[in-house]
Design a protein around this motif. Structure first.
Motif, PDB file in Angstrom:
ATOM      1  N   SER A 203       3.837 118.045  15.341  1.00  0.00           N
ATOM      2  CA  SER A 203       3.895 117.492  14.209  1.00  0.00           C
ATOM      3  C   SER A 203       2.529 116.737  13.820  1.00  0.00           C
ATOM      4  N   ALA A 204       2.126 116.724  12.472  1.00  0.00           N
ATOM      5  CA  ALA A 204       0.819 116.242  12.012  1.00  0.00           C
ATOM      6  C   ALA A 204       1.201 114.906  11.269  1.00  0.00           C
ATOM      7  N   LEU A 205       2.405 114.457  11.402  1.00  0.00           N
ATOM      8  CA  LEU A 205       2.657 113.322  10.760  1.00  0.00           C
ATOM      9  C   LEU A 205       3.686 112.302  11.742  1.00  0.00           C
ATOM     10  N   ASN A 206       3.360 111.220  11.840  1.00  0.00           N
ATOM     11  CA  ASN A 206       4.066 110.140  12.539  1.00  0.00           C
ATOM     12  C   ASN A 206       5.262 109.163  11.662  1.00  0.00           C
ATOM     13  N   PRO A 207       6.388 109.348  11.931  1.00  0.00           N
ATOM     14  CA  PRO A 207       7.304 108.629  11.116  1.00  0.00           C
ATOM     15  C   PRO A 207       7.201 107.099  11.118  1.00  0.00           C
ATOM     16  N   ALA A 208       6.452 106.578  12.252  1.00  0.00           N
ATOM     17  CA  ALA A 208       6.137 105.184  12.460  1.00  0.00           C
ATOM     18  C   ALA A 208       5.227 104.978  11.198  1.00  0.00           C
ATOM     19  N   ASP A 209       4.625 105.678  10.837  1.00  0.00           N
ATOM     20  CA  ASP A 209       3.354 105.142   9.665  1.00  0.00           C
ATOM     21  C   ASP A 209       4.141 105.190   8.415  1.00  0.00           C
ATOM     22  N   TYR A 210       5.332 105.365   7.952  1.00  0.00           N
ATOM     23  CA  TYR A 210       5.931 105.355   6.915  1.00  0.00           C
ATOM     24  C   TYR A 210       7.188 104.411   6.842  1.00  0.00           C
ATOM     25  N   PRO A 211       7.534 104.012   5.835  1.00  0.00           N
ATOM     26  CA  PRO A 211       8.798 103.003   5.956  1.00  0.00           C
ATOM     27  C   PRO A 211      10.137 103.787   6.295  1.00  0.00           C
ATOM     28  N   SER A 212      10.717 103.067   7.045  1.00  0.00           N
ATOM     29  CA  SER A 212      11.942 103.959   7.878  1.00  0.00           C
ATOM     30  C   SER A 212      13.200 104.383   6.567  1.00  0.00           C
ATOM     31  N   TYR A 213      12.936 103.948   5.450  1.00  0.00           N
ATOM     32  CA  TYR A 213      13.792 104.519   4.398  1.00  0.00           C
ATOM     33  C   TYR A 213      13.148 105.693   3.786  1.00  0.00           C
ATOM     34  N   MET A 214      11.880 105.815   3.841  1.00  0.00           N
ATOM     35  CA  MET A 214      11.342 107.041   3.261  1.00  0.00           C
ATOM     36  C   MET A 214      12.002 108.223   3.440  1.00  0.00           C
ATOM     37  N   ALA A 215      12.371 108.594   4.665  1.00  0.00           N
ATOM     38  CA  ALA A 215      12.940 110.050   5.022  1.00  0.00           C
ATOM     39  C   ALA A 215      13.674 109.630   6.408  1.00  0.00           C
ATOM     40  N   PRO A 216      14.874 110.516   6.482  1.00  0.00           N
ATOM     41  CA  PRO A 216      15.368 110.098   7.786  1.00  0.00           C
ATOM     42  C   PRO A 216      14.534 110.774   9.121  1.00  0.00           C
ATOM     43  N   HIS A 217      14.830 110.091  10.432  1.00  0.00           N
ATOM     44  CA  HIS A 217      14.325 110.592  11.407  1.00  0.00           C
ATOM     45  C   HIS A 217      15.411 111.083  12.378  1.00  0.00           C
ATOM     46  N   GLU A 218      15.489 112.506  12.302  1.00  0.00           N
ATOM     47  CA  GLU A 218      17.041 113.259  12.713  1.00  0.00           C
ATOM     48  C   GLU A 218      16.386 114.502  13.290  1.00  0.00           C
ATOM     49  N   PRO A 219      17.397 115.024  13.956  1.00  0.00           N
ATOM     50  CA  PRO A 219      17.117 116.608  14.685  1.00  0.00           C
ATOM     51  C   PRO A 219      16.668 117.648  13.530  1.00  0.00           C
ATOM     52  N   ILE A 220      15.842 118.349  13.883  1.00  0.00           N
ATOM     53  CA  ILE A 220      15.584 119.469  12.814  1.00  0.00           C
ATOM     54  C   ILE A 220      16.846 120.519  13.018  1.00  0.00           C
ATOM     55  N   GLY A 221      17.045 120.969  11.804  1.00  0.00           N
ATOM     56  CA  GLY A 221      18.272 121.897  11.811  1.00  0.00           C
ATOM     57  C   GLY A 221      18.000 123.205  12.300  1.00  0.00           C
ATOM     58  N   PHE A 222      18.944 123.927  12.362  1.00  0.00           N
ATOM     59  CA  PHE A 222      19.008 125.371  13.094  1.00  0.00           C
ATOM     60  C   PHE A 222      17.977 126.346  12.218  1.00  0.00           C
ATOM     61  N   ARG A 223      18.238 126.224  10.840  1.00  0.00           N
ATOM     62  CA  ARG A 223      17.615 127.256   9.886  1.00  0.00           C
ATOM     63  C   ARG A 223      15.940 126.727   9.955  1.00  0.00           C
TER      64      ARG A 223
END
Length: 721
Positions: free
Chosen positions: A463-483
């Motif tokens: 990953s080139a992005l760290n979710p911790a650098d963004y508000p937690s409401y910006m986008a979910p931090h969840e498992p990547i889907g199979f597709r």
């Protein structure tokens, strides 16, 4: 009784056509005289070169003529459909066509689309407003010139105006893609029985909207050219249809697709660059629960009065008469009230309603010639949602989690998915994040970017992005889907991708879920299952783990997967440090075997065999065309997405999924292959309804013809407008 002769019938029809021509002409004349469209005086000619797949290649000497011709072309290919959609966006569909459209009109007026569209029209850049008028005038001109091509029932919408275009865009973009009435209804039904996290998961899983998108840097290709894949997955009907076209005028030579009735290309490329969209995990709306009280609703320890007005809906009856229905419309500081029950009301707040220039932003994106100009257009942030994946001739690739994201006071993504308390200003957002706050990746070390409707954190791996650098409401931090896992795996496992491989990967029907589970399911069924489970295991063992038309075993596995509960299916949960190998294993083998035996019995009873081929059951059917399908539902980890609806004889037909596909290599000249799966027209007698399904069935794309010499070598018709 003596029947009319052919000549008499022809004379009757000729008279009817003349009357319709006069009617449409007078309507158009009113529009012109009122100053809605003032065409510039010109002696030049605009050409539409129609190729053999019904794609219009428009060559104009100025932008007004270009938009006018684009309106003409869309009316020729989709006139009846577009007029129906514009009628719905006016909130007058029930007046035009009866009771079936009452709920549609209520939603349109409750969300104030017609009034806002008029405000947006007046707020347009004056030059761009003339382009909207020109597109509408082109549609009107086609209807006036070819009245016999427009259904009688749709003529009532004519003439159309630039305001109709903005209402249609708003209804589709803000009140269908961002939020629609079904989502609000689901939220109301779920509020008392489900957690917000559960509602969020189920709402995301049920979404009819999806896409794949790739941007590959020169360092990751065999030929040293950047490549881009556009691959939206939308319903094969209504406002979701794509219209393929080439638009050429001084300062622009763009090829791509617009959603029907929209006057600009939403996915496109030119000689320098290109972009595509995917549906991002963007939360651009909230439902606020209001406590009603005498005189209004509670808000910050005081009582606020509603803004109120009444709309009169007209509804056409079976005998042709109109009845009237009063629709009270109430607005809180949050937005319009969309439901009321037991002393409570639900108010809807949607992003972007004060940003009226999304169409102009798309137009500016198509005119850009380099990354700087393209990002300048993006920074306008008029388009309220959609991931953007970009590539260009200079070798840059870009991923942007685009959208108007509310600046929220607290909480994570799930906290804002359910009903939000509306009695306090602490939950009321009034601003959205600037461009600099949005997740963005430019030219990653991996050499590739992808999105398959997953959150932005896995656009490339590592990953080139760290979710911790963004508000937690910006986008979910969840498992990547199979597709998305299948998407990323194909890019990560091939360090140098040729254009031919690029196109082949696009058509992958490998089922990632099967790759993850069959190594457990097959031996367990062979060792512990009964006779039927053992026979099913034999079929699954020889299956190619794809959903090609001749794949045998795919139907059995898909039926088994549908019967399983994914929330407790896996023995090993998803681990972001092992994104290509987790989740994995069967958490409950006995339950898995029991489900396999049940669905095996059903498949055998229904089709007479466990070895039935995928394409025997799943079909590409439209009009006279009927082909075996390939591809399937994305939740199974299939990159080539198709979703199906029941048809006849226990068969199913494709109704959603891969729609417009474009594979682009930024060589010199640009090389591109495309497909508009269902064809480029819906008018009743068009030869292009479904004429590309055979290519889809063969897993092929068509070459793009962009130069005049290429187009004229494949010319079906030439029009001057």
């Amino acid at each position: 009784m003596q029947h009319p002769t052919f000549i008499e019938r022809s004379l009757d029809r000729s008279k009817k056509v003349r009357l319709r021509l006069v009617s449409v002409f007078l309507s158009l004349l009113i529009v012109l005289m009122s100053g809605i469209f003032k065409p510039s005086v010109s002696t030049t000619t605009t050409e539409i070169l129609w190729d053999t797949y019904g794609v219009p290649h428009i060559f104009a000497d100025n932008n007004e003529q270009l938009f006018h011709a684009f309106g003409w072309a869309q009316a020729q290919s989709h006139g009846n459909l577009i007029l129906k959609l514009y009628g719905q966006s006016r909130g007058r569909a029930a007046e035009y066509w009866g009771e079936d459209y009452v709920e549609s009109d209520r939603w349109v007026h409750t969300t104030e689309i017609p009034e806002r569209a008029q405000d947006w029209y007046e707020a347009q850049n004056p030059t761009f407003r003339t382009y909207l008028d020109a597109f509408a005038a082109g549609m009107n001109a086609y209807a006036m010139t070819h009245p016999e091509q427009i259904d009688d029932a749709m003529e009532v919408v004519l003439p159309v105006t630039g305001v109709d275009l903005l209402a249609h865009m708003q209804r589709g973009l803000h009140f269908t893609f961002i939020v629609d009435s079904e989502q609000v209804s689901d939220l109301l039904e779920s509020a008392q029985t489900k957690s917000t996290h559960q509602f969020a998961q189920e709402s995301h899983a049920r979404s009819n909207f999806g896409s794949n998108g790739w941007a590959i840097a020169p360092s990751h290709t065999t030929n040293g050219h950047a490549m881009l894949l556009a691959n939206p997955h939308l319903p094969w009907s209504g406002e979701f249809l794509w219209y393929e076209a080439q638009l050429t005028a001084p300062g622009i030579n763009a090829y791509g697709a617009a959603l029907v009735g929209i006057p600009v290309l939403a996915i496109a490329f030119n000689d320098s660059l290109g972009w595509t969209h995917t549906i991002n995990t963007h939360d651009g709306w909230d439902a606020y629960e209001l406590t009603l009280t005498a005189g209004g609703y509670q808000f910050d320890d005081s009582v606020q009065a509603f803004e109120q007005n009444e709309q009169i809906l007209k509804v056409r009856q079976a005998d042709g008469t109109l009845r009237s229905e009063t629709l009270p419309v109430r607005r809180s500081v949050h937005g319009p009230v969309v439901a009321e029950q037991d002393g409570k009301a639900l108010a809807l707040r949607v992003v972007g309603l004060d940003q009226p220039r999304a169409l102009e932003q798309w137009w500016n994106m198509a005119q850009a010639t380099n990354l700087t100009e393209f990002e300048s257009a993006l920074q306008e942030l008029q388009i309220p949602m959609f991931t953007i994946l970009y590539a260009d001739r200079q070798g840059h690739i870009l991923h942007l989690f685009n959208g108007q994201v509310p600046v929220r006071s607290q909480g994570n993504f799930d906290d804002w998915v359910g009903v939000v308390p509306g009695d306090t200003s602490t939950t009321l957002w009034t601003e959205t994040h600037p461009y600099s706050d949005l997740p963005r990746v430019l030219d990653p070390d991996s050499g590739w970017l992808q999105n398959a409707n997953d959150p932005p954190w896995t656009t490339t791996i590592p990953s080139a992005l760290n979710p911790a650098d963004y508000p937690s409401y910006m986008a979910p931090h969840e498992p990547i889907g199979f597709r998305a896992q299948r998407s990323a795996r194909m890019l990560a496992e091939d360090e140098a991708i040729s254009f031919e491989e690029f196109v082949t990967y696009k058509h992958s029907t490998v089922m990632e879920l099967a790759d993850r589970l069959l190594d457990d399911l097959i031996p367990i069924a062979q060792q512990q299952g009964g006779e039927l489970a053992q026979r099913a295991a034999e079929v699954l063992a020889t299956w190619d783990r794809q959903t090609n038309a001749d794949s045998q075993g795919a139907i059995l596995f898909a039926a088994w997967a549908e019967a399983m509960d994914f929330s407790n299916l896996f023995a090993i949960p998803w681990d972001e440090t092992a994104p290509f190998t987790t989740p994995d294993g069967l958490a409950n083998p006995a339950q898995a075997i029991a489900a396999l035996e049940t669905v095996a019995a059903e498949v055998e009873a229904q089709y007479g065999s466990l070895n039935v081929s995928w394409g025997d059951v799943f079909r590409l059917r439209m009009g006279e065309f009927d082909f075996p399908a390939n591809g399937g539902p994305g939740y199974l980890g299939i990159f080539q997405v198709l979703n199906f609806a029941p048809d006849t004889n226990a068969r199913f037909r494709a109704v959603h999924g891969d729609s417009y596909i474009a594979a682009i290599e930024f060589a010199d000249p640009v090389r591109a292959m495309v497909l508009t799966s269902y064809g480029n027209a819906t008018q009743p007698h068009s030869p292009h309804r479904g004429d590309q399904l055979e290519l889809f069935a063969r897993q092929e794309l068509r070459p793009v013809w962009r130069s005049r010499s290429e187009i004229e070598a494949h010319l079906a018709a030439r029009e001057t407008v």
